[in-house]
Design a protein around this motif. Sequence first.
Motif, mmCIF file in Angstrom:
data_model
loop_
_atom_site.group_PDB
_atom_site.id
_atom_site.type_symbol
_atom_site.label_atom_id
_atom_site.label_comp_id
_atom_site.label_asym_id
_atom_site.label_seq_id
_atom_site.Cartn_x
_atom_site.Cartn_y
_atom_site.Cartn_z
ATOM 1 N N VAL A 55 0.833 -1.205 0.000
ATOM 2 C CA VAL A 55 0.000 0.000 0.000
ATOM 3 C C VAL A 55 0.869 1.256 0.000
ATOM 4 O O VAL A 55 0.587 2.219 -0.728
ATOM 5 N N VAL A 56 1.919 1.271 0.780
ATOM 6 C CA VAL A 56 2.825 2.431 0.799
ATOM 7 C C VAL A 56 3.481 2.616 -0.568
ATOM 8 O O VAL A 56 3.579 3.743 -1.066
ATOM 9 N N ALA A 57 3.890 1.524 -1.195
ATOM 10 C CA ALA A 57 4.521 1.617 -2.523
ATOM 11 C C ALA A 57 3.540 2.198 -3.546
ATOM 12 O O ALA A 57 3.914 3.012 -4.384
ATOM 13 N N LEU A 58 2.286 1.806 -3.470
ATOM 14 C CA LEU A 58 1.272 2.366 -4.382
ATOM 15 C C LEU A 58 1.073 3.862 -4.150
ATOM 16 O O LEU A 58 0.969 4.633 -5.088
ATOM 17 N N SER A 59 1.012 4.261 -2.901
ATOM 18 C CA SER A 59 0.771 5.675 -2.595
ATOM 19 C C SER A 59 1.989 6.524 -2.960
ATOM 20 O O SER A 59 1.843 7.690 -3.331
ATOM 21 N N ASP A 60 3.188 5.951 -2.902
ATOM 22 C CA ASP A 60 4.392 6.683 -3.297
ATOM 23 C C ASP A 60 4.438 6.940 -4.804
ATOM 24 O O ASP A 60 5.004 7.917 -5.252
ATOM 25 N N ASP A 61 3.807 6.059 -5.580
ATOM 26 C CA ASP A 61 3.806 6.194 -7.034
ATOM 27 C C ASP A 61 2.689 7.103 -7.536
ATOM 28 O O ASP A 61 2.649 7.442 -8.711
ATOM 29 N N ALA A 62 1.777 7.473 -6.673
ATOM 30 C CA ALA A 62 0.614 8.274 -7.117
ATOM 31 C C ALA A 62 0.996 9.681 -7.490
ATOM 32 O O ALA A 62 1.955 10.252 -7.204
#
Length: 62
Positions: A55-62
């Motif tokens: 989830v953190v990796a997804l939010s970092d790519d947003a």
Amino acid sequence: MCSTEKLAWRKSSYSNGQSACVEVADLPEGVAARDSKRTDSPELVFPAASWSVFVVALSDDA
């Protein structure tokens, strides 16, 4: 494997109902995920720590 019939599945609030989405359900030890279009398909189970990193990796790519 968990019994999917007893889980409270939910989709992202960003889902518009037109595209393929993933549903998730909280587990005591992590998260289960499945295809929202094929709710009878097998679910994937992720440990809590792994799900958090995802989830953190997804939010970092947003």
